[in-house]
Design an enzyme around this catalytic site. Structure first.
Site, short mmCIF file in Angstrom:
data_model
loop_
_atom_site.label_atom_id
_atom_site.label_comp_id
_atom_site.label_asym_id
_atom_site.label_seq_id
_atom_site.Cartn_x
_atom_site.Cartn_y
_atom_site.Cartn_z
N HIS A 8 30.50 46.93 49.83
CA HIS A 8 30.86 46.61 48.62
C HIS A 8 32.23 44.95 49.20
O HIS A 8 32.97 45.61 50.37
CB HIS A 8 31.68 47.12 47.69
CG HIS A 8 33.15 46.94 46.42
ND1 HIS A 8 33.92 47.44 46.44
CD2 HIS A 8 32.29 46.03 45.11
CE1 HIS A 8 34.63 46.91 45.80
NE2 HIS A 8 33.30 46.25 44.48
N HIS A 51 38.21 37.71 46.22
CA HIS A 51 37.75 38.89 44.59
C HIS A 51 39.14 37.97 43.51
O HIS A 51 38.16 38.01 41.95
CB HIS A 51 38.19 39.88 45.24
CG HIS A 51 38.45 40.76 44.08
ND1 HIS A 51 39.75 41.65 42.89
CD2 HIS A 51 37.16 41.26 43.39
CE1 HIS A 51 38.74 42.04 41.82
NE2 HIS A 51 37.98 42.05 42.12
#
Length: 247
Positions: A8, A51
């Protein structure tokens, strides 16, 4: 346990998320089959890997990603917040990531758009993927269904998948209508019945974000094909080894 591992934002427990340091660490582990990354567009429409829509949390910059050029973004420090060891680690472009991952690891590319932000994101990301002939090595995911529809319209080859942190029984039908065969779902929303429903519809499942070994084991027991998305590939390794040794 045979469940594939998805790192991730790269190996984000050991290196700053969504940086080449974290991505390279994941690539170097031959057992990590997938890496998940997040993509925004710069002011000059270059796909960049970060992100948040804002810069403050993971860089030394301020403001929004969309207001800086790719050159300005890649000159920021995206590592020092994590550790001084990674001081100077830049915000990477999608081009840089693909250059190193193609042929080594599959990519789950999350498009960070709500359908209004970054109207060119599908086209620009597709151009990057086509440049490296990586159409069959990636899956494009997004919370926004319209984005997935547009990507499928631009490319009939690239796989797409919906991201969701809830559940509804209509998901298989919705995914079929989007020509998507991938679901990225919060792991707490999965159970045997839901997994069976998705599998019957031919949908590949990725469960996120599973960081505790007990939870990894629990999800793995639902079905061996579920992708385990985690910040801790080392914990995935430990659970897999424990499973093998208990046979």
């Amino acid at each position: 346990m045979r469940n594939p591992c998805v790192a991730h934002r790269g190996w984000s427990s050991r290196a700053p998320e969504n940086t080449m340091a974290a991505i390279r660490m994941a690539i170097q582990d031959p057992d990590v089959e997938w890496i998940e990354i997040d993509v925004h567009l710069s002011k000059d429409h270059v796909p960049v890997v970060i992100h948040d829509p804002t810069l403050r949390r993971t860089t030394n910059g301020k403001g929004e990603v969309k207001n800086l050029t790719a050159a300005e973004l890649t000159s920021l420090d995206a590592g020092n917040w994590f550790s001084q060891k990674y001081q100077g680690e830049p915000v990477p472009t999608l081009d840089q990531v693909l250059k190193e991952t193609v042929g080594h690891c599959k990519l789950n590319i999350e498009l960070k758009t709500n359908g209004i932000r970054y109207p060119l994101i599908e086209q620009k990301v597709l151009e990057c993927i086509q440049l490296y002939k990586a159409e069959k090595e990636v899956v494009i995911t997004c919370f926004h269904e319209g984005t997935l529809y547009r990507m499928r319209k631009l490319s009939g080859i690239i796989r797409t998948g919906l991201i969701i942190d809830g559940w509804r029984n209509t998901l298989p039908k919705e995914l079929k209508e989007l020509s998507s065969d991938f679901l990225s779902i919060a792991y707490t929303k999965l159970n045997k019945e839901r997994v069976a429903l998705l599998k019957e519809a031919g949908i590949q499942i990725m469960a996120w974000t599973i960081n505790e070994k007990r939870a990894i084991r629990k999800v793995a027991e639902l079905d061996p094909a579920i992708l385990i998305c985690t910040n801790y590939p080392d914990r995935w390794h430990e659970v897999r080894q424990q499973t093998v040794s208990h046979r």
